[in-house]
Each structure stands twice: as structure tokens, then as C-alpha cells.
Design an enzyme around this catalytic site. Structure first.
Site, PDB file in Angstrom:
ATOM      1  N   LYS A  22       0.823  -1.208  -0.115  1.00 34.09           N
ATOM      2  CA  LYS A  22       0.224  -0.094   0.231  1.00 34.09           C
ATOM      3  C   LYS A  22       0.795   1.295  -0.028  1.00 34.09           C
ATOM      4  CE  LYS A  22      -2.441   2.910   3.206  1.00 34.09           C
ATOM      5  NZ  LYS A  22      -3.118   3.011   4.792  1.00 34.09           N
ATOM      6  N   ASN A  23       1.845   1.236   1.008  1.00 31.47           N
ATOM      7  CA  ASN A  23       2.782   2.550   0.954  1.00 31.47           C
ATOM      8  C   ASN A  23       3.629   2.853  -0.302  1.00 31.47           C
ATOM      9  OD1 ASN A  23       1.773   2.916   3.757  1.00 31.47           O
ATOM     10  ND2 ASN A  23       3.732   1.935   4.471  1.00 31.47           N
ATOM     11  N   ARG A  97      -5.161  10.666   3.437  1.00 30.40           N
ATOM     12  CA  ARG A  97      -3.797  10.941   3.835  1.00 30.40           C
ATOM     13  C   ARG A  97      -3.059  10.804   2.822  1.00 30.40           C
ATOM     14  NH1 ARG A  97      -2.454  13.827   8.369  1.00 30.40           N
ATOM     15  NH2 ARG A  97      -0.440  14.117   8.245  1.00 30.40           N
ATOM     16  N   ASP A 121      -5.277   7.676   8.624  1.00 32.20           N
ATOM     17  CA  ASP A 121      -5.087   6.833   9.693  1.00 32.20           C
ATOM     18  C   ASP A 121      -4.362   7.977  10.602  1.00 32.20           C
ATOM     19  OD1 ASP A 121      -6.011   4.291   9.224  1.00 32.20           O
ATOM     20  OD2 ASP A 121      -3.893   3.898   8.526  1.00 32.20           O
TER      21      ASP A 121
END
Length: 273
Positions: A22-23, A97, A121
Site C-alpha cells: 500500500k505505501n 492521507r 489513519d
């Protein structure tokens, strides 16, 4: 609120293939805005935050073609920067984000980038200072609309390469500044840059598009600005957090499992624990 019921005392067996990281996905999706040519990205994880970013790119006018599971082709040849000033964007961008990382590419290519206060988050301190201080060092002007919590950076003409020392080795901050600097005029030197594997992946992707980034994998990055970038194909690494979690779970339950497609050379210290 939902709950999980876990019954211990069991051993595990079988095979598992980790999803794409994901990152990394949230970083490497943003450079599609740096070129009008096609960019193909594979191993994209099918998770909410990543899908939100893909939707956001589509709403900006990026053409998106899904070739198969986790396999997309993007083309940003008709980007609508006016969408950045709409209420729809303020709501959409504020829910993710990772939306902060579209600012660098938009600023570099179109001379402006805006973002509402990002959501996502709430884990620890996640400042935006590093991002905007980097853009200011490259010559951009910063503005903030207090009532709407809306941030913006703008420049007339082209960004200018600069020397900068980041006050923290922010991964997303470094990524954003690098994406802005690749199209700046002159040389940009970034000290105290983040050097995590996913940032290295971003730099490798940008170099494959025609950028000139050296020092990849270290805390000192040097970027020679170029006039334009082209298309590329890029594959996202497997999620190392997921891989590490499966390794830990197997160890704690004394199980034997097979984790496939782990990209061993990029696991760092995980196999040595």
C-alpha cells in the site's frame, strides 16, 4: 463495533502470496501526473485507500484503463487542474492521507497544487511542514485558507533546483519533494532524505521515466532537473509488513508455511530476525 474471536493452539500450513505494498502504491500512482504519456503499474493492491487515490486521479481527468487484477494503465494528457478548487475535491482529498502526494507532481507540471487537510489513519505525529518547506525551497509560494483548512502552493514559471536539509526524514515528504524536483530547473540536493525501500522504488520508477536521480538508497539525494518525463511500466513490491507478519505468525505457532513472491532481495533484515 466489530470483533475478532481468535482461538489459539492451532498450527498453520499452506501457501500465501502477499498483496502489493500500500505505501508504495500511494507513492508511485502520483507520478502519472508528471507526464502526458501512458504509465502502466502492476501489482496494485485492491484496498480502500489505494482505490480512493485512483478515483481521485480519474476525477482530475487522468484516463484510467484496468487491464486485469491489480494492473492499470494511466494517461494524464488532459488533466483538469480546476477540479482542485471544487468542493468535491476538498471532500475527496480530505478523506485520504495519501492525497498530499499529488501536490508535488501537480506543482512541477502545472504550476499549482492544492490539498485540503488530509485525513487517513491517526497514527502519531504526521506533519505537513516537510512537504511545503521543500516546495518553498524550490521557489513555490505557499498559501493557507484557514476557514477551509485548505493548503496551496503556486509558482509562475518553472521550479528552481535548490539545496535543502529536511528537518525530519519524512518518507512522504521526501517523495513529494523528489517528484517536484525532477522537473525543476537545475540541481536539487536533499540531505536527510528518507531511504526506505518504497521510496527507492519511486526513484527507480522516476528514473525509468527519464528523471536523473542519484544517491537512491541513501540519505543524500541529488536530482538533475529535466524538461519532461515519458511513460514507463512499473511493478509494485509485495507488502513487507504483511510478509513480516506471516513470518512472525508462523514462528509463534511453530508452523511451516510458504510465502510466495516475497522479493527476497528487498526484505532487508526481516529474514535475519
Amino acid at each position: 463495533m466489530g470483533t475478532f474471536k481468535i482461538e489459539g493452539g492451532k498450527t498453520l500450513k499452506g501457501e500465501i502470496t502477499p498483496q502489493g505494498a500500500k505505501n508504495e502504491a500511494l507513492q508511485v500512482l502520483c507520478p502519472v501526473l508528471l507526464t502526458s504519456e501512458k504509465v502502466r503499474i502492476t501489482n496494485i493492491p485492491d484496498i480502500i485507500d489505494v482505490n480512493k487515490l485512483i478515483t481521485l486521479l480519474g476525477n482530475l481527468g487522468v484516463k484510467i484503463q484496468k487491464n486485469g487484477p491489480g494492473d492499470y494503465t494511466f494517461q494524464a494528457d488532459e488533466v483538469n487542474v480546476n477540479y482542485l478548487k471544487t468542493e468535491a475535491f476538498k471532500k475527496e482529498g480530505g478523506s485520504l492521507r495519501g492525497s498530499i502526494m499529488i501536490v508535488g507532481p501537480l506543482l512541477a507540471r502545472f504550476g499549482c497544487g492544492y490539498i485540503p487537510k488530509p485525513g487517513g489513519d491517526k497514527i502519531g505525529r504526521r506533519r505537513l511542514d516537510t512537504h511545503f518547506e521543500g516546495f518553498i525551497n524550490l521557489g513555490a509560494k505557499f498559501r493557507y485558507e484557514r476557514e477551509d483548512h485548505f493548503y496551496g502552493v503556486e509558482i509562475d514559471g518553472r521550479l528552481q533546483g535548490a539545496y535543502m536539509l529536511l528537518d525530519e526524514a519524512s518518507v512522504t515528504g521526501t517523495a513529494n519533494i523528489v517528484m517536484a524536483a525532477v522537473l525543476a530547473e537545475g540541481t536539487t540536493t536533499i540531505y536527510n532524505a528518507a531511504c526506505e525501500p518504497y521510496l527507492q522504488q519511486l526513484c527507480k520508477m522516476l528514473n525509468s521515466m527519464g528523471a536523473k536521480i542519484s544517491g537512491v538508497g541513501s540519505n543524500l539525494l541529488t536530482i538533475e532537473g529535466v524538461e519532461s518525463l515519458g511513460g514507463c511500466e512499473h511493478r509494485i513490491l509485495p507488502d513487507m509488513i504483511e510478509i513480516g507478519s506471516w513470518i512472525g505468525l508462523a514462528a509463534m505457532t511453530r508452523s511451516e508455511i510458504t510465502i510466495k513472491n516475497v522479493s527476497w532481495e528487498n526484505l532487508g533484515q526481516i529474514p535475519n530476525v
